[in-house]
Design a protein around this motif. Structure first.
Motif, short mmCIF file in Angstrom:
data_model
loop_
_atom_site.label_atom_id
_atom_site.label_comp_id
_atom_site.label_asym_id
_atom_site.label_seq_id
_atom_site.Cartn_x
_atom_site.Cartn_y
_atom_site.Cartn_z
N ILE A 224 0.84 -1.20 0.00
CA ILE A 224 0.00 0.00 0.00
C ILE A 224 0.88 1.25 0.00
CG2 ILE A 224 -0.26 0.13 2.53
CD1 ILE A 224 -3.21 0.92 2.00
N LEU A 225 2.07 1.13 0.58
CA LEU A 225 3.10 2.16 0.39
C LEU A 225 4.03 1.68 -0.71
CD1 LEU A 225 4.16 3.70 3.82
CD2 LEU A 225 2.51 4.53 2.14
N SER A 226 3.60 1.87 -1.93
CA SER A 226 4.37 1.49 -3.11
C SER A 226 5.44 2.54 -3.37
CB SER A 226 3.44 1.38 -4.32
OG SER A 226 2.83 2.65 -4.57
N GLY A 227 6.29 2.26 -4.35
CA GLY A 227 7.29 3.24 -4.72
C GLY A 227 6.67 4.55 -5.15
N GLU A 228 5.60 4.46 -5.91
CA GLU A 228 4.92 5.68 -6.37
C GLU A 228 4.38 6.48 -5.20
OE1 GLU A 228 1.15 6.96 -9.26
OE2 GLU A 228 1.85 4.88 -9.20
N ARG A 229 3.78 5.79 -4.24
CA ARG A 229 3.21 6.51 -3.09
C ARG A 229 4.30 7.06 -2.17
NH1 ARG A 229 -2.03 2.65 -2.36
NH2 ARG A 229 -3.52 4.10 -3.31
N LEU A 230 5.37 6.31 -1.98
CA LEU A 230 6.48 6.82 -1.17
C LEU A 230 7.03 8.10 -1.78
CD1 LEU A 230 8.20 3.42 -0.37
CD2 LEU A 230 7.22 4.97 1.33
N ALA A 231 7.07 8.15 -3.10
CA ALA A 231 7.57 9.34 -3.78
C ALA A 231 6.63 10.53 -3.61
CB ALA A 231 7.79 9.04 -5.27
N ARG A 232 5.35 10.26 -3.38
CA ARG A 232 4.37 11.33 -3.18
C ARG A 232 4.47 11.96 -1.79
NH1 ARG A 232 -0.25 11.21 -6.69
NH2 ARG A 232 -0.15 9.47 -8.16
N MET A 233 5.13 11.26 -0.87
CA MET A 233 5.17 11.75 0.51
C MET A 233 5.94 13.06 0.60
SD MET A 233 5.65 8.25 2.74
CE MET A 233 5.90 9.20 4.25
N ARG A 234 5.63 13.83 1.62
CA ARG A 234 6.29 15.11 1.87
C ARG A 234 7.78 14.90 2.07
NH1 ARG A 234 3.70 18.72 6.57
NH2 ARG A 234 2.11 19.01 4.95
N LYS A 235 8.59 15.78 1.54
CA LYS A 235 10.03 15.68 1.74
C LYS A 235 10.35 15.75 3.23
CE LYS A 235 14.44 17.87 0.59
NZ LYS A 235 15.13 16.57 0.55
N ASP A 236 11.28 14.92 3.66
CA ASP A 236 11.73 14.81 5.06
C ASP A 236 10.73 14.10 5.95
OD1 ASP A 236 14.15 16.07 4.55
OD2 ASP A 236 13.30 18.07 4.90
N ALA A 237 9.71 13.47 5.37
CA ALA A 237 8.74 12.73 6.18
C ALA A 237 9.34 11.42 6.68
CB ALA A 237 7.48 12.46 5.37
N TYR A 238 8.62 10.80 7.62
CA TYR A 238 9.05 9.54 8.22
C TYR A 238 7.97 8.48 8.04
CZ TYR A 238 12.30 12.56 10.84
OH TYR A 238 13.28 13.47 11.20
N VAL A 239 8.39 7.21 8.04
CA VAL A 239 7.48 6.08 7.94
C VAL A 239 7.66 5.20 9.19
CG1 VAL A 239 6.89 3.95 6.69
CG2 VAL A 239 7.48 6.03 5.43
N LEU A 262 13.02 11.06 1.82
CA LEU A 262 12.46 10.75 3.13
C LEU A 262 13.56 10.82 4.18
CD1 LEU A 262 10.13 7.69 2.33
CD2 LEU A 262 9.50 10.11 2.53
N SER A 263 13.21 11.28 5.39
CA SER A 263 14.21 11.41 6.44
C SER A 263 14.55 10.07 7.09
CB SER A 263 13.72 12.39 7.52
OG SER A 263 13.83 13.72 7.05
N GLY A 264 13.63 9.13 7.08
CA GLY A 264 13.93 7.83 7.68
C GLY A 264 12.68 7.00 7.92
N ALA A 265 12.89 5.84 8.52
CA ALA A 265 11.79 4.92 8.82
C ALA A 265 12.11 4.17 10.09
CB ALA A 265 11.58 3.94 7.66
N ALA A 266 11.07 3.77 10.79
CA ALA A 266 11.19 2.91 11.97
C ALA A 266 10.30 1.71 11.73
CB ALA A 266 10.77 3.65 13.24
N LEU A 267 10.91 0.52 11.67
CA LEU A 267 10.20 -0.69 11.26
C LEU A 267 10.35 -1.77 12.31
CD1 LEU A 267 11.60 -0.80 7.60
CD2 LEU A 267 9.52 0.37 8.39
N ASP A 268 9.22 -2.21 12.86
CA ASP A 268 9.24 -3.34 13.78
C ASP A 268 9.03 -4.65 13.03
OD1 ASP A 268 9.28 -4.47 16.50
OD2 ASP A 268 7.17 -4.93 16.13
N VAL A 269 8.62 -4.56 11.78
CA VAL A 269 8.40 -5.73 10.94
C VAL A 269 9.11 -5.51 9.61
CG1 VAL A 269 6.24 -6.54 11.98
CG2 VAL A 269 6.18 -4.74 10.26
N VAL A 270 9.86 -6.52 9.18
CA VAL A 270 10.56 -6.45 7.90
C VAL A 270 10.42 -7.80 7.21
CG1 VAL A 270 12.23 -4.71 8.63
CG2 VAL A 270 12.76 -7.14 8.94
#
Length: 333
Positions: A224-239, A262-270
Motif C-alpha cells: 500500500i506504500l508502493s514506490g509511487e506513493r512513497l515518492a508522493r510523501m512530503r520531503k523529510d517525512a518519516y514512515v 524521506l528522512s527515515g523509517a522505523a520498522l518493527d516488521v521487515v
C-alpha cells in the motif's frame, strides 16, 4: 466441558502460566525445541490431535492443510495476524481458524509511538554514542540535533483498534491526527481524536510528516506504500510500521531514504523470509532507519492474554459453539 480432554499440539513455547493452564484443561503437547517446524514435522506431530495451536512462524498453506491428519478440526492461532495461514483453503477443508485480536492493542500502540519519538529525536543513535569505541566529546549546541514532534502531522493508515490507540497517544505529544480508511469513522470518534479523514490516501501522504501503518495485510493492502506513493510523501517525512512487512515496498523505501527525499523509517516488521534486506541493515547502521525485531506485542501481559484467548477459543469450539474470534476468508460472514 465434559468427557475426554481435547488433544492439542502447540508449535512454540508459551509463557509458563499459559502452558500450565493448557496442560490442566487439555491433553497438551508442546514443541520442546521451540524452533519452527517443517511441514513434515508438523504433520507428524499432529497425529492423534484435534487442535493445532499455531503461531506466525508456522507456514500453513494449502499443501500442508491437505496433509493434516483427519482428526484436526481447529487451528487456534497464537497471534492477531493470520498471514501464515491459507484461511480460504482451511475454510474449504472444513477447518475452523481463530486468532487473538484486541489483546495486543495497547502494547502495539505503545511501540508505534515509541518509534515515532525515537526516530526524529535520533534516540538509538544518541544512545549508541556512549557505547562506541570513541570517547564522547561532550555536549555542544549543534550536536545530535533531531526534530521536534509537537506541531507535526501524523497520517494513520487504518483507524481500527490499534490506529485509534496510537492517535490518542499521539495527540498528547501535540501531533495533529489525520487518517485514511475505507469507511469514515463516527463523528464522535473523530471529534474525540480531533482527527481528519482523508478519502484519498495519495492526498493524505503528501500532507503529513509521519505515516504510521495500522492495517492488515490483504490483497488490497499489499505494498500500500508502493514506490509511487512513497515518492508522493512530503520531503523529510518519516514512515513507521508495526503492522505487516508486506505493506511497504522495501526496495522503494530504501531508495527514497537514500535519495534524501524521506528522512527515515522505523520498522518493527521487515520481510525476512530470505534474510533481512541488506540495504535496510546498512541504513540502520548509518542511523537512518530504526529496526526492531518484531517486538510490538512482546510484553508478558500481552503474551499471557493471548494464551488465555487461545484457551477460550479452544474451549468454546470443543463445547460445540462458535468460537468468539473465528477468522473467515475475505467476503465471508
Amino acid at each position: 466441558m465434559t468427557g475426554r480432554r481435547p488433544r492439542i499440539f502447540v508449535t512454540r513455547r508459551l509463557p509458563e502460566t499459559v502452558e500450565a493452564r493448557m496442560a490442566t484443561l487439555f491433553d497438551a503437547s508442546f514443541n520442546a525445541s521451540d524452533s519452527p517446524l517443517s511441514a513434515d514435522q508438523l504433520v507428524a506431530a499432529l497425529e492423534g490431535h484435534e487442535v493445532l495451536v499455531s503461531s506466525i512462524t508456522d507456514r500453513i498453506d494449502a499443501d500442508l492443510l491437505g496433509r493434516l491428519p483427519a482428526g484436526v478440526r481447529l487451528i487456534a492461532q497464537f497471534g492477531n495476524g493470520v498471514d501464515n495461514i491459507d484461511v480460504e483453503a482451511a475454510y474449504r477443508a472444513g477447518l475452523t481458524v481463530t486468532n487473538t485480536p484486541s489483546v495486543l492493542t495497547e502494547d502495539t500502540a505503545d511501540m508505534a509511538v515509541m518509534l515515532m519519538l525515537a526516530l526524529p529525536r535520533r534516540l538509538v543513535e544518541g544512545a549508541g554514542v556512549l557505547l562506541g569505541d570513541e570517547a564522547w566529546p561532550g555536549w555542544a549546541p549543534t550536536w545530535m540535533l533531531g526534530r521536534r514532534l509537537r506541531g507535526k502531522s501524523l497520517g494513520i493508515v487504518g483507524l481500527g483498534r490499534i490506529g485509534t490507540a496510537v492517535a490518542a497517544r499521539a495527540r498528547a505529544f501535540g501531533l495533529s491526527i489525520h487518517y485514511f480508511a475505507r469507511d469514515r469513522r463516527p463523528p464522535a470518534l473523530e471529534e474525540m481524536l480531533e482527527a481528519t479523514w482523508w478519502p484519498d490516501l495519495d492526498a493524505m501522504l503528501g500532507a503529513v510528516d509521519i505515516v504510521s501503518l495500522h492495517t492488515p495485510h490483504t490483497r488490497d493492502t499489499y505494498h500500500i506504500l508502493s514506490g509511487e506513493r512513497l515518492a508522493r510523501m512530503r520531503k523529510d517525512a518519516y514512515v513507521v510500521n508495526v503492522s505487516r512487512p508486506e505493506l511497504i515496498d522495501e526496495k522503494a523505501l530504501v531508495a527514497e531514504i537514500r535519495s534524501g527525499h524521506l528522512s527515515g523509517a522505523a520498522l518493527d516488521v521487515v520481510e525476512h523470509r530470505h534474510g533481512i534486506n541488506p540495504d535496510l541493515l546498512s541504513l540502520a547502521r548509518e542511523n537512518r532507519v530504526i529496526l526492531t525485531a518484531h517486538m510490538a506485542s512482546a510484553t508478558l501481559e500481552a503474551r499471557v492474554e493471548m494464551g488465555e484467548t487461545v484457551i477460550v477459543n479452544i474451549r468454546t469450539f470443543m463445547d460445540g459453539h462458535q468460537p468468539p474470534h473465528r477468522v473467515l476468508p475475505d467476503g465471508r460472514r
